[in-house]
Design a protein around this motif. Structure first.
Motif, PDB file in Angstrom:
ATOM      1  N   MET A 277       7.003   5.342  -1.916  1.00 24.66           N
ATOM      2  CA  MET A 277       7.664   4.071  -1.658  1.00 24.66           C
ATOM      3  C   MET A 277       8.757   3.738  -2.686  1.00 24.66           C
ATOM      4  SD  MET A 277       4.611   4.099  -0.185  1.00 24.66           S
ATOM      5  CE  MET A 277       3.616   3.438   1.142  1.00 24.66           C
ATOM      6  N   LYS A 278       8.668   4.318  -3.888  1.00 24.78           N
ATOM      7  CA  LYS A 278       9.641   3.983  -4.934  1.00 24.78           C
ATOM      8  C   LYS A 278      10.829   4.928  -4.973  1.00 24.78           C
ATOM      9  CE  LYS A 278       6.406   1.559  -7.964  1.00 24.78           C
ATOM     10  NZ  LYS A 278       5.864   1.432  -9.343  1.00 24.78           N
ATOM     11  N   VAL A 279      10.831   5.915  -4.091  1.00 20.41           N
ATOM     12  CA  VAL A 279      11.947   6.870  -4.031  1.00 20.41           C
ATOM     13  C   VAL A 279      13.178   6.181  -3.457  1.00 20.41           C
ATOM     14  CG1 VAL A 279      12.751   8.996  -2.960  1.00 20.41           C
ATOM     15  CG2 VAL A 279      10.422   8.847  -3.824  1.00 20.41           C
ATOM     16  N   ARG A 280      14.343   6.487  -3.997  1.00 20.07           N
ATOM     17  CA  ARG A 280      15.570   5.803  -3.575  1.00 20.07           C
ATOM     18  C   ARG A 280      16.675   6.735  -3.106  1.00 20.07           C
ATOM     19  NH1 ARG A 280      12.496   2.632  -3.066  1.00 20.07           N
ATOM     20  NH2 ARG A 280      12.228   0.572  -4.002  1.00 20.07           N
ATOM     21  N   SER A 281      16.434   8.030  -3.035  1.00 18.29           N
ATOM     22  CA  SER A 281      17.491   8.954  -2.612  1.00 18.29           C
ATOM     23  C   SER A 281      16.865  10.189  -1.961  1.00 18.29           C
ATOM     24  CB  SER A 281      18.341   9.387  -3.811  1.00 18.29           C
ATOM     25  OG  SER A 281      17.568  10.169  -4.718  1.00 18.29           O
ATOM     26  N   THR A 282      17.696  10.964  -1.263  1.00 16.19           N
ATOM     27  CA  THR A 282      17.220  12.183  -0.619  1.00 16.19           C
ATOM     28  C   THR A 282      16.742  13.194  -1.648  1.00 16.19           C
ATOM     29  OG1 THR A 282      18.722  11.888   1.252  1.00 16.19           O
ATOM     30  CG2 THR A 282      17.879  14.104   0.871  1.00 16.19           C
ATOM     31  N   SER A 283      17.540  13.425  -2.695  1.00 18.18           N
ATOM     32  CA  SER A 283      17.137  14.371  -3.736  1.00 18.18           C
ATOM     33  C   SER A 283      15.890  13.879  -4.457  1.00 18.18           C
ATOM     34  CB  SER A 283      18.281  14.590  -4.733  1.00 18.18           C
ATOM     35  OG  SER A 283      18.676  13.358  -5.327  1.00 18.18           O
ATOM     36  N   GLY A 284      15.780  12.556  -4.637  1.00 20.47           N
ATOM     37  CA  GLY A 284      14.595  11.989  -5.274  1.00 20.47           C
ATOM     38  C   GLY A 284      13.345  12.223  -4.442  1.00 20.47           C
ATOM     39  N   LEU A 285      13.479  12.145  -3.107  1.00 22.23           N
ATOM     40  CA  LEU A 285      12.346  12.378  -2.220  1.00 22.23           C
ATOM     41  C   LEU A 285      11.921  13.850  -2.266  1.00 22.23           C
ATOM     42  CD1 LEU A 285      10.354  11.337  -0.127  1.00 22.23           C
ATOM     43  CD2 LEU A 285      12.106  11.652   1.633  1.00 22.23           C
ATOM     44  N   LEU A 286      12.890  14.745  -2.335  1.00 27.29           N
ATOM     45  CA  LEU A 286      12.572  16.170  -2.435  1.00 27.29           C
ATOM     46  C   LEU A 286      11.883  16.489  -3.758  1.00 27.29           C
ATOM     47  CD1 LEU A 286      15.845  17.692  -0.919  1.00 27.29           C
ATOM     48  CD2 LEU A 286      13.597  17.551   0.166  1.00 27.29           C
ATOM     49  N   VAL A 287      12.376  15.886  -4.844  1.00 24.57           N
ATOM     50  CA  VAL A 287      11.741  16.082  -6.151  1.00 24.57           C
ATOM     51  C   VAL A 287      10.330  15.499  -6.148  1.00 24.57           C
ATOM     52  CG1 VAL A 287      11.791  15.400  -8.596  1.00 24.57           C
ATOM     53  CG2 VAL A 287      13.873  16.227  -7.480  1.00 24.57           C
ATOM     54  N   HIS A 288      10.181  14.315  -5.560  1.00 22.73           N
ATOM     55  CA  HIS A 288       8.866  13.682  -5.479  1.00 22.73           C
ATOM     56  C   HIS A 288       7.868  14.600  -4.768  1.00 22.73           C
ATOM     57  CE1 HIS A 288       5.757  10.644  -4.555  1.00 22.73           C
ATOM     58  NE2 HIS A 288       5.719  11.236  -3.371  1.00 22.73           N
ATOM     59  N   THR A 289       8.281  15.191  -3.653  1.00 23.40           N
ATOM     60  CA  THR A 289       7.360  15.986  -2.841  1.00 23.40           C
ATOM     61  C   THR A 289       7.085  17.354  -3.461  1.00 23.40           C
ATOM     62  OG1 THR A 289       8.241  14.875  -0.869  1.00 23.40           O
ATOM     63  CG2 THR A 289       6.908  16.846  -0.528  1.00 23.40           C
ATOM     64  N   MET A 290       8.127  18.154  -3.654  1.00 24.46           N
ATOM     65  CA  MET A 290       7.917  19.500  -4.177  1.00 24.46           C
ATOM     66  C   MET A 290       7.516  19.462  -5.655  1.00 24.46           C
ATOM     67  SD  MET A 290       8.341  20.951  -1.378  1.00 24.46           S
ATOM     68  CE  MET A 290       8.143  22.680  -1.834  1.00 24.46           C
ATOM     69  N   GLY A 291       7.999  18.459  -6.380  1.00 22.68           N
ATOM     70  CA  GLY A 291       7.607  18.323  -7.783  1.00 22.68           C
ATOM     71  C   GLY A 291       6.124  18.053  -7.930  1.00 22.68           C
ATOM     72  N   LYS A 292       5.572  17.216  -7.033  1.00 17.16           N
ATOM     73  CA  LYS A 292       4.139  16.923  -7.084  1.00 17.16           C
ATOM     74  C   LYS A 292       3.313  18.164  -6.761  1.00 17.16           C
ATOM     75  CE  LYS A 292       4.489  12.464  -7.928  1.00 17.16           C
ATOM     76  NZ  LYS A 292       5.942  12.370  -8.013  1.00 17.16           N
ATOM     77  N   ILE A 293       3.801  18.978  -5.834  1.00 18.00           N
ATOM     78  CA  ILE A 293       3.098  20.227  -5.512  1.00 18.00           C
ATOM     79  C   ILE A 293       3.119  21.154  -6.726  1.00 18.00           C
ATOM     80  CG2 ILE A 293       3.113  22.281  -4.039  1.00 18.00           C
ATOM     81  CD1 ILE A 293       4.361  20.501  -1.845  1.00 18.00           C
ATOM     82  N   ALA A 294       4.268  21.246  -7.382  1.00 19.30           N
ATOM     83  CA  ALA A 294       4.371  22.084  -8.586  1.00 19.30           C
ATOM     84  C   ALA A 294       3.423  21.571  -9.674  1.00 19.30           C
ATOM     85  CB  ALA A 294       5.816  22.079  -9.092  1.00 19.30           C
ATOM     86  N   ILE A 295       3.345  20.256  -9.854  1.00 23.09           N
ATOM     87  CA  ILE A 295       2.442  19.677 -10.857  1.00 23.09           C
ATOM     88  C   ILE A 295       0.992  20.048 -10.555  1.00 23.09           C
ATOM     89  CG2 ILE A 295       1.410  17.477 -11.579  1.00 23.09           C
ATOM     90  CD1 ILE A 295       4.267  16.286 -11.486  1.00 23.09           C
ATOM     91  N   ALA A 296       0.590  19.941  -9.289  1.00 19.67           N
ATOM     92  CA  ALA A 296      -0.794  20.255  -8.918  1.00 19.67           C
ATOM     93  C   ALA A 296      -1.141  21.698  -9.198  1.00 19.67           C
ATOM     94  CB  ALA A 296      -1.002  19.930  -7.436  1.00 19.67           C
ATOM     95  N   PHE A 297      -0.217  22.613  -8.913  1.00 16.59           N
ATOM     96  CA  PHE A 297      -0.518  24.024  -9.111  1.00 16.59           C
ATOM     97  C   PHE A 297      -0.361  24.453 -10.570  1.00 16.59           C
ATOM     98  CE2 PHE A 297      -0.253  24.030  -4.538  1.00 16.59           C
ATOM     99  CZ  PHE A 297      -1.281  24.884  -4.217  1.00 16.59           C
ATOM    100  N   ILE A 298       0.497  23.779 -11.315  1.00 19.41           N
ATOM    101  CA  ILE A 298       0.536  24.017 -12.770  1.00 19.41           C
ATOM    102  C   ILE A 298      -0.813  23.644 -13.385  1.00 19.41           C
ATOM    103  CG2 ILE A 298       1.460  23.073 -14.927  1.00 19.41           C
ATOM    104  CD1 ILE A 298       3.306  25.134 -13.812  1.00 19.41           C
ATOM    105  N   TYR A 299      -1.354  22.506 -12.949  1.00 19.60           N
ATOM    106  CA  TYR A 299      -2.678  22.063 -13.439  1.00 19.60           C
ATOM    107  C   TYR A 299      -3.752  23.068 -13.054  1.00 19.60           C
ATOM    108  CZ  TYR A 299      -6.902  19.242 -13.947  1.00 19.60           C
ATOM    109  OH  TYR A 299      -8.142  18.787 -14.299  1.00 19.60           O
ATOM    110  N   LEU A 300      -3.698  23.556 -11.824  1.00 22.09           N
ATOM    111  CA  LEU A 300      -4.701  24.505 -11.327  1.00 22.09           C
ATOM    112  C   LEU A 300      -4.610  25.829 -12.058  1.00 22.09           C
ATOM    113  CD1 LEU A 300      -6.871  24.899  -9.058  1.00 22.09           C
ATOM    114  CD2 LEU A 300      -5.036  25.865  -7.663  1.00 22.09           C
ATOM    115  N   ILE A 301      -3.408  26.311 -12.305  1.00 22.13           N
ATOM    116  CA  ILE A 301      -3.206  27.652 -12.862  1.00 22.13           C
ATOM    117  C   ILE A 301      -3.411  27.690 -14.368  1.00 22.13           C
ATOM    118  CG2 ILE A 301      -1.435  29.414 -13.281  1.00 22.13           C
ATOM    119  CD1 ILE A 301      -0.308  28.534 -10.454  1.00 22.13           C
ATOM    120  N   PHE A 302      -2.916  26.660 -15.068  1.00 19.43           N
ATOM    121  CA  PHE A 302      -2.992  26.668 -16.524  1.00 19.43           C
ATOM    122  C   PHE A 302      -4.232  25.981 -17.062  1.00 19.43           C
ATOM    123  CE2 PHE A 302       1.519  27.431 -15.783  1.00 19.43           C
ATOM    124  CZ  PHE A 302       1.768  28.445 -16.687  1.00 19.43           C
TER     125      PHE A 302
END
Length: 302
Positions: A277-302
């Motif tokens: 809901m706090k995203v304000r741009s297209t690039s921000g939405l892409l970072v929000h989505t794929m960035g969160k996936i990267a965060i989850a798998f960084i946590y899982l892997i490391f």
């Protein structure tokens, strides 16, 4: 200061990001200007973002920046202003997308069943409500309906094809974003179907298309298994006669595909990915989505 254990995590993430950046990420965020080599590097920016998300559970960019400034400044002495930090992170959306591909390709667990896949989608919500009209990232976000939550929303769909893992959550093989209005079956036909071979796929009823999957079974040895859909115009006597067998089959398929829901729940619990809901741009939405996936798998892997 942060605990020694987390310092080691920070170092590991930084070293990994540096390696992947030189291997592939830099080709997705190359600069052709006088500022091609900023003092605060892309590697440092990604490391701060991933570390704060994975180990401090900060998902708002402002919170990530504030924590980095207050507790990690000795590690990132060239930290720029918040506006520059946010701007540059949004410019790295394609690099983050490439990072996710790298994570799910090179860290595939050994217990993945390459012959059995599960597929489903989850909503990424920028605005919820039947009569509301989203005004964010209109190039990629549209209005859709989530039957699981019985909810109209504006945003994206996150489609995941995952390897089955016995006794635990599945591991993604392919992750695709689409607008909320797109039908799940249409997306898999367009983006995934031609690359799949020699496997059984367990899915929800929406993926059912007998003629299409029969053709794929003959050409690519791909079998799509979904709960049985009601057949329009079928005689009631036949329906009653086949009911017990169809119910058993549907229950068996649903039991196999249920872990994909657990995967989505895990992803949302670790990163709050659904709430954009706090995203304000297209690039921000892409970072929000794929960035969160990267965060989850960084946590899982490391």
């Amino acid at each position: 200061m942060i605990p020694k254990e987390k310092e080691l995590k920070l170092i590991k993430i930084y070293m990994y990001i540096c390696d992947v950046y030189q291997f592939s990420l830099k080709f997705n965020c190359q600069r052709f200007s006088n500022n091609a080599n900023p003092v605060f590097t892309d590697e440092e920016l990604l490391t701060a973002y991933l570390f704060c998300g994975a180990y401090q559970r900060y998902f708002n960019i402002k919170d990530i920046y504030t924590f980095t400034k207050e507790y990690l400044l000795s590690w990132f002495p060239n930290l720029p202003s918040y506006q520059t930090f946010n701007y540059r992170l949004n410019r790295l959306s394609e690099a983050i997308n490439e990072l996710v591909k790298h994570l799910i390709t090179f860290f595939k667990p050994e217990d993945c069943d390459s012959m059995t896949s599960i597929i489903d989608s989850m909503p990424i919500i920028t605005c919820a409500g039947k009569n509301k009209t989203g005004k964010v990232a209109t190039e990629i976000a549209t209005k859709g309906y989530c039957s699981t939550k019985n909810m109209y929303y504006f945003g994206l769909k996150l489609h995941t094809l995952a390897f089955r893992r016995k006794g635990t959550i599945p591991f993604p093989e392919m992750i695709i974003l689409s607008s909320a209005e797109e039908n799940d079956l249409t997306v898999i036909k367009r983006e995934m179907a031609d690359t799949l071979t020699h496997r059984n796929i367990f899915a929800d009823k929406i993926y059912s298309d007998f003629a299409f999957w029969e053709n794929k079974q003959q050409e690519q040895e791909v079998t799509m298994l979904t709960p049985v859909k009601a057949i329009k115009g079928e005689d009631s006597i036949i329906t009653q006669r086949e009911k017990a067998g169809r119910d058993l089959f549907s229950t068996a398929v649903s039991k196999v595909r249920q872990p994909i829901e657990s995967f989505f729940n895990w992803l949302n619990e670790k990163t709050n990915i659904q709430r954009a809901m706090k995203v304000r741009s297209t690039s921000g939405l892409l970072v929000h989505t794929m960035g969160k996936i990267a965060i989850a798998f960084i946590y899982l892997i490391f």
